[in-house]
Design a protein around this motif. Structure first.
Motif, mmCIF file in Angstrom:
data_model
loop_
_atom_site.group_PDB
_atom_site.id
_atom_site.type_symbol
_atom_site.label_atom_id
_atom_site.label_comp_id
_atom_site.label_asym_id
_atom_site.label_seq_id
_atom_site.Cartn_x
_atom_site.Cartn_y
_atom_site.Cartn_z
ATOM 1 N N MET A 37 0.814 -1.222 0.000
ATOM 2 C CA MET A 37 0.000 0.000 0.000
ATOM 3 C C MET A 37 0.849 1.274 0.000
ATOM 4 N N ASP A 38 2.055 1.232 0.518
ATOM 5 C CA ASP A 38 2.933 2.401 0.412
ATOM 6 C C ASP A 38 3.266 2.678 -1.057
ATOM 7 N N ALA A 39 3.555 1.626 -1.800
ATOM 8 C CA ALA A 39 3.853 1.777 -3.224
ATOM 9 C C ALA A 39 2.602 2.208 -3.988
ATOM 10 N N TRP A 40 1.442 1.671 -3.622
ATOM 11 C CA TRP A 40 0.167 2.052 -4.242
ATOM 12 C C TRP A 40 -0.057 3.550 -4.060
ATOM 13 N N ILE A 41 0.136 4.035 -2.835
ATOM 14 C CA ILE A 41 -0.025 5.460 -2.537
ATOM 15 C C ILE A 41 0.932 6.292 -3.390
ATOM 16 N N ASP A 42 2.165 5.870 -3.488
ATOM 17 C CA ASP A 42 3.139 6.607 -4.306
ATOM 18 C C ASP A 42 2.690 6.698 -5.758
ATOM 19 N N CYS A 43 2.225 5.582 -6.308
ATOM 20 C CA CYS A 43 1.772 5.582 -7.708
ATOM 21 C C CYS A 43 0.549 6.471 -7.890
ATOM 22 N N MET A 44 -0.413 6.371 -7.000
ATOM 23 C CA MET A 44 -1.649 7.141 -7.143
ATOM 24 C C MET A 44 -1.430 8.629 -6.870
ATOM 25 N N THR A 45 -0.468 8.967 -6.059
ATOM 26 C CA THR A 45 -0.162 10.371 -5.773
ATOM 27 C C THR A 45 0.314 11.087 -7.027
ATOM 28 N N SER A 46 0.903 10.363 -7.962
ATOM 29 C CA SER A 46 1.482 10.957 -9.177
ATOM 30 C C SER A 46 0.577 10.866 -10.398
ATOM 31 N N LEU A 47 -0.717 10.701 -10.194
ATOM 32 C CA LEU A 47 -1.619 10.551 -11.339
ATOM 33 C C LEU A 47 -1.603 11.749 -12.279
ATOM 34 N N ASP A 48 -1.258 12.911 -11.784
ATOM 35 C CA ASP A 48 -1.212 14.101 -12.644
ATOM 36 C C ASP A 48 0.215 14.494 -13.030
ATOM 37 N N ALA A 49 1.142 13.553 -12.846
ATOM 38 C CA ALA A 49 2.555 13.834 -13.135
ATOM 39 C C ALA A 49 3.154 12.722 -13.993
ATOM 40 N N LYS A 63 -6.609 18.609 -12.048
ATOM 41 C CA LYS A 63 -7.866 17.871 -12.209
ATOM 42 C C LYS A 63 -7.859 16.639 -11.302
ATOM 43 N N VAL A 64 -9.023 16.041 -11.159
ATOM 44 C CA VAL A 64 -9.190 14.846 -10.331
ATOM 45 C C VAL A 64 -9.531 13.662 -11.225
ATOM 46 N N LEU A 65 -8.858 12.550 -11.008
ATOM 47 C CA LEU A 65 -9.192 11.313 -11.701
ATOM 48 C C LEU A 65 -10.213 10.569 -10.852
ATOM 49 N N TYR A 83 -10.580 -3.729 1.134
ATOM 50 C CA TYR A 83 -11.590 -2.687 0.967
ATOM 51 C C TYR A 83 -11.266 -1.495 1.865
ATOM 52 N N LYS A 84 -11.003 -1.756 3.124
ATOM 53 C CA LYS A 84 -10.677 -0.686 4.072
ATOM 54 C C LYS A 84 -9.402 0.044 3.641
ATOM 55 N N ALA A 85 -8.398 -0.698 3.231
ATOM 56 C CA ALA A 85 -7.142 -0.075 2.788
ATOM 57 C C ALA A 85 -7.359 0.804 1.569
ATOM 58 N N LEU A 86 -8.182 0.357 0.638
ATOM 59 C CA LEU A 86 -8.458 1.148 -0.559
ATOM 60 C C LEU A 86 -9.085 2.493 -0.185
ATOM 61 N N ILE A 87 -10.087 2.477 0.679
ATOM 62 C CA ILE A 87 -10.757 3.705 1.091
ATOM 63 C C ILE A 87 -9.782 4.626 1.830
ATOM 64 N N GLU A 88 -9.089 4.072 2.815
ATOM 65 C CA GLU A 88 -8.185 4.881 3.626
ATOM 66 C C GLU A 88 -7.000 5.410 2.828
ATOM 67 N N CYS A 89 -6.446 4.601 1.959
ATOM 68 C CA CYS A 89 -5.269 5.023 1.204
ATOM 69 C C CYS A 89 -5.621 6.020 0.107
ATOM 70 N N ALA A 90 -6.808 5.892 -0.477
ATOM 71 C CA ALA A 90 -7.245 6.896 -1.448
ATOM 72 C C ALA A 90 -7.387 8.249 -0.757
ATOM 73 N N VAL A 105 -6.243 14.621 -6.158
ATOM 74 C CA VAL A 105 -6.061 14.034 -7.483
ATOM 75 C C VAL A 105 -6.922 12.789 -7.710
ATOM 76 N N LEU A 106 -7.533 12.250 -6.653
ATOM 77 C CA LEU A 106 -8.215 10.963 -6.775
ATOM 78 C C LEU A 106 -9.573 10.999 -6.088
ATOM 79 N N ALA A 107 -10.596 10.557 -6.812
ATOM 80 C CA ALA A 107 -11.938 10.402 -6.245
ATOM 81 C C ALA A 107 -12.390 8.970 -6.476
ATOM 82 N N LEU A 108 -13.043 8.398 -5.486
ATOM 83 C CA LEU A 108 -13.631 7.072 -5.632
ATOM 84 C C LEU A 108 -15.119 7.231 -5.907
#
Length: 116
Positions: A37-49, A63-65, A83-90, A105-108
């Motif tokens: 999940m640390d790596a997931w967060i890093d990848c998702m943090t850069s969605l606009d880069a 913008k927001v993806l 499921y919990k990790a996805l919500i919290e990490c997003a 940058v991210l909306a669920l």
């Protein structure tokens, strides 16, 4: 590729391995993706880069993806930790960005019903 919405079907997620495989495939995470999940967060943090090289899917800077999730209720029952990790990490992705003065940058997006 610059887009505003990505769809991911949670029915393919059964455990941590399939969680990370599904996200890596849908978002085109790099080969060095750490599959945690640390790596997931890093990848998702850069969605606009795009120059960060953390995914093949991007939204425009400022913008927001939207990540549109299907089959969420059965996923939440089958894989409560994921499921919990996805919500919290997003949420953490956006918090982390706001802390340094960058926009969210991210909306669920999902419909959670007992029938799904």
């Amino acid at each position: 590729m610059t887009i505003a919405k990505v769809s991911l079907d949670c029915k393919n997620i059964r455990d941590w391995e399939s969680f990370h495989s599904e996200f890596a495939q849908v978002f085109g995470f790099p080969a060095f993706y750490g599959r945690n999940m640390d790596a997931w967060i890093d990848c998702m943090t850069s969605l606009d880069a795009p120059d960060d090289g953390m995914s093949n899917v991007h939204c425009e800077p400022g913008k927001v993806l939207t990540l549109e999730l299907a089959n969420v209720a059965s996923f939440a029952v089958r894989c409560p930790a994921q499921y919990k990790a996805l919500i919290e990490c997003a949420a953490f992705v956006n918090w982390r960005r706001l802390e340094v003065g960058s926009p969210s940058v991210l909306a669920l997006s999902f419909w959670y019903t007992r029938e799904s």
